[in-house]
Design a protein around this motif. Sequence first.
Motif, PDB file in Angstrom:
ATOM      1  N   PRO A  71      30.026 110.903 -33.692  1.00 36.65           N
ATOM      2  CA  PRO A  71      29.519 111.814 -32.649  1.00 36.65           C
ATOM      3  C   PRO A  71      29.144 111.085 -31.353  1.00 36.65           C
ATOM      4  O   PRO A  71      29.466 111.555 -30.264  1.00 36.65           O
ATOM      5  CB  PRO A  71      28.294 112.469 -33.306  1.00 36.65           C
ATOM      6  N   ALA A  72      28.493 109.940 -31.470  1.00 31.88           N
ATOM      7  CA  ALA A  72      28.122 109.171 -30.270  1.00 31.88           C
ATOM      8  C   ALA A  72      29.360 108.634 -29.571  1.00 31.88           C
ATOM      9  O   ALA A  72      29.469 108.699 -28.342  1.00 31.88           O
ATOM     10  CB  ALA A  72      27.186 108.018 -30.638  1.00 31.88           C
ATOM     11  N   GLN A  73      30.311 108.109 -30.330  1.00 30.71           N
ATOM     12  CA  GLN A  73      31.526 107.571 -29.722  1.00 30.71           C
ATOM     13  C   GLN A  73      32.303 108.665 -29.001  1.00 30.71           C
ATOM     14  O   GLN A  73      32.755 108.459 -27.873  1.00 30.71           O
ATOM     15  CB  GLN A  73      32.408 106.901 -30.768  1.00 30.71           C
ATOM     16  N   LYS A  74      32.461 109.810 -29.626  1.00 30.67           N
ATOM     17  CA  LYS A  74      33.208 110.888 -28.977  1.00 30.67           C
ATOM     18  C   LYS A  74      32.497 111.364 -27.720  1.00 30.67           C
ATOM     19  O   LYS A  74      33.143 111.649 -26.715  1.00 30.67           O
ATOM     20  CB  LYS A  74      33.443 112.040 -29.953  1.00 30.67           C
ATOM     21  N   ARG A  75      31.178 111.419 -27.762  1.00 25.38           N
ATOM     22  CA  ARG A  75      30.405 111.876 -26.607  1.00 25.38           C
ATOM     23  C   ARG A  75      30.517 110.902 -25.440  1.00 25.38           C
ATOM     24  O   ARG A  75      30.628 111.307 -24.288  1.00 25.38           O
ATOM     25  CB  ARG A  75      28.933 112.050 -27.030  1.00 25.38           C
ATOM     26  N   ILE A  76      30.524 109.614 -25.720  1.00 23.80           N
ATOM     27  CA  ILE A  76      30.502 108.600 -24.654  1.00 23.80           C
ATOM     28  C   ILE A  76      31.901 108.096 -24.305  1.00 23.80           C
ATOM     29  O   ILE A  76      32.260 108.000 -23.133  1.00 23.80           O
ATOM     30  CB  ILE A  76      29.573 107.437 -25.049  1.00 23.80           C
ATOM     31  N   LEU A  77      32.692 107.762 -25.310  1.00 21.09           N
ATOM     32  CA  LEU A  77      34.032 107.219 -25.038  1.00 21.09           C
ATOM     33  C   LEU A  77      35.022 108.319 -24.676  1.00 21.09           C
ATOM     34  O   LEU A  77      35.949 108.089 -23.907  1.00 21.09           O
ATOM     35  CB  LEU A  77      34.548 106.439 -26.249  1.00 21.09           C
ATOM     36  N   GLU A  78      34.869 109.487 -25.256  1.00 20.47           N
ATOM     37  CA  GLU A  78      35.686 110.674 -25.048  1.00 20.47           C
ATOM     38  C   GLU A  78      37.122 110.575 -25.541  1.00 20.47           C
ATOM     39  O   GLU A  78      37.610 111.517 -26.122  1.00 20.47           O
ATOM     40  CB  GLU A  78      35.678 111.123 -23.581  1.00 20.47           C
ATOM     41  N   GLY A  79      37.832 109.512 -25.360  1.00 25.67           N
ATOM     42  CA  GLY A  79      39.274 109.482 -25.616  1.00 25.67           C
ATOM     43  C   GLY A  79      39.667 109.214 -27.051  1.00 25.67           C
ATOM     44  O   GLY A  79      40.520 108.377 -27.331  1.00 25.67           O
ATOM     45  N   PHE A  80      39.092 109.949 -27.998  1.00 22.11           N
ATOM     46  CA  PHE A  80      39.371 109.739 -29.419  1.00 22.11           C
ATOM     47  C   PHE A  80      40.779 110.202 -29.762  1.00 22.11           C
ATOM     48  O   PHE A  80      41.142 111.353 -29.542  1.00 22.11           O
ATOM     49  CB  PHE A  80      38.345 110.504 -30.253  1.00 22.11           C
ATOM     50  N   VAL A  81      41.595 109.295 -30.302  1.00 24.03           N
ATOM     51  CA  VAL A  81      42.959 109.621 -30.704  1.00 24.03           C
ATOM     52  C   VAL A  81      43.028 109.855 -32.207  1.00 24.03           C
ATOM     53  O   VAL A  81      43.653 110.794 -32.671  1.00 24.03           O
ATOM     54  CB  VAL A  81      43.948 108.510 -30.287  1.00 24.03           C
ATOM     55  N   GLY A  82      42.360 108.995 -32.985  1.00 23.47           N
ATOM     56  CA  GLY A  82      42.385 109.188 -34.431  1.00 23.47           C
ATOM     57  C   GLY A  82      41.805 108.026 -35.194  1.00 23.47           C
ATOM     58  O   GLY A  82      41.594 106.932 -34.651  1.00 23.47           O
ATOM     59  N   PHE A  89      41.815 104.580 -32.947  1.00 32.05           N
ATOM     60  CA  PHE A  89      42.490 104.503 -31.660  1.00 32.05           C
ATOM     61  C   PHE A  89      41.712 105.308 -30.634  1.00 32.05           C
ATOM     62  O   PHE A  89      41.308 106.442 -30.895  1.00 32.05           O
ATOM     63  CB  PHE A  89      43.912 105.054 -31.782  1.00 32.05           C
ATOM     64  N   TRP A  90      41.543 104.705 -29.459  1.00 28.83           N
ATOM     65  CA  TRP A  90      40.816 105.316 -28.343  1.00 28.83           C
ATOM     66  C   TRP A  90      41.641 105.153 -27.083  1.00 28.83           C
ATOM     67  O   TRP A  90      42.171 104.070 -26.817  1.00 28.83           O
ATOM     68  CB  TRP A  90      39.452 104.647 -28.164  1.00 28.83           C
ATOM     69  N   ALA A  91      41.740 106.193 -26.283  1.00 26.66           N
ATOM     70  CA  ALA A  91      42.468 106.149 -25.015  1.00 26.66           C
ATOM     71  C   ALA A  91      41.470 106.037 -23.863  1.00 26.66           C
ATOM     72  O   ALA A  91      40.392 106.640 -23.897  1.00 26.66           O
ATOM     73  CB  ALA A  91      43.318 107.401 -24.846  1.00 26.66           C
ATOM     74  N   PHE A  92      41.839 105.254 -22.868  1.00 28.09           N
ATOM     75  CA  PHE A  92      41.024 105.070 -21.663  1.00 28.09           C
ATOM     76  C   PHE A  92      41.935 105.142 -20.443  1.00 28.09           C
ATOM     77  O   PHE A  92      43.125 104.836 -20.527  1.00 28.09           O
ATOM     78  CB  PHE A  92      40.318 103.706 -21.683  1.00 28.09           C
ATOM     79  N   ALA A  93      41.359 105.497 -19.324  1.00 28.85           N
ATOM     80  CA  ALA A  93      42.131 105.551 -18.088  1.00 28.85           C
ATOM     81  C   ALA A  93      42.632 104.159 -17.706  1.00 28.85           C
ATOM     82  O   ALA A  93      43.781 103.993 -17.296  1.00 28.85           O
ATOM     83  CB  ALA A  93      41.299 106.153 -16.962  1.00 28.85           C
ATOM     84  N   ASP A  94      41.761 103.154 -17.834  1.00 29.23           N
ATOM     85  CA  ASP A  94      42.103 101.777 -17.483  1.00 29.23           C
ATOM     86  C   ASP A  94      41.033 100.853 -18.069  1.00 29.23           C
ATOM     87  O   ASP A  94      40.101 101.319 -18.734  1.00 29.23           O
ATOM     88  CB  ASP A  94      42.229 101.605 -15.965  1.00 29.23           C
ATOM     89  N   LEU A  95      41.143  99.558 -17.820  1.00 25.75           N
ATOM     90  CA  LEU A  95      40.186  98.600 -18.385  1.00 25.75           C
ATOM     91  C   LEU A  95      38.770  98.794 -17.850  1.00 25.75           C
ATOM     92  O   LEU A  95      37.793  98.598 -18.576  1.00 25.75           O
ATOM     93  CB  LEU A  95      40.646  97.159 -18.137  1.00 25.75           C
ATOM     94  N   GLU A  96      38.632  99.186 -16.604  1.00 22.16           N
ATOM     95  CA  GLU A  96      37.288  99.424 -16.059  1.00 22.16           C
ATOM     96  C   GLU A  96      36.650 100.640 -16.718  1.00 22.16           C
ATOM     97  O   GLU A  96      35.455 100.625 -17.033  1.00 22.16           O
ATOM     98  CB  GLU A  96      37.329  99.589 -14.542  1.00 22.16           C
TER      99      GLU A  96
END
Length: 128
Positions: free
Chosen positions: A29-40, A55-62
């Motif tokens: 729950p915390a990871q999804k709330r903060i990282l948002e880009g949950f793939v699986g 797996f987590w997706a991000f816009a870029d390294l920053e």
Amino acid sequence: MLLEQRTYDISPGVPMTDFLREYSKRGLPAQKRILEGFVGYFVTEFGTQNQVNHFWAFADLEDRRRRRAALAADPEWQDCISVVRPMIVRWDNKIMYPTDFSPINSLPVGSDEPFTAFTYTGTGTNAS
């Protein structure tokens, strides 16, 4: 867009069901709330046993750096870490970029579950 693969080897003395129960209740729950880009989140059937990959997706390294810092400061996440980290004997991270012909090469990629890569907007409304 980038994709992070995190691989955890769980201690052979820890039932995988125990790790997954604690992680899904305390950490996800915390990871999804903060990282948002949950793939699986995936467990191994063949190959190295007692291993999980997520797996987590991000816009870029920053974007990744900022969100991971916010996660590290989150009390809910720290509670999870205090329970699950002793269950992990080794971990590995990979950062991957999609090819131009990958079916997943930009965000969002589809689905209506909140806080996943499939609905990720990159606005970071829940991350600091």
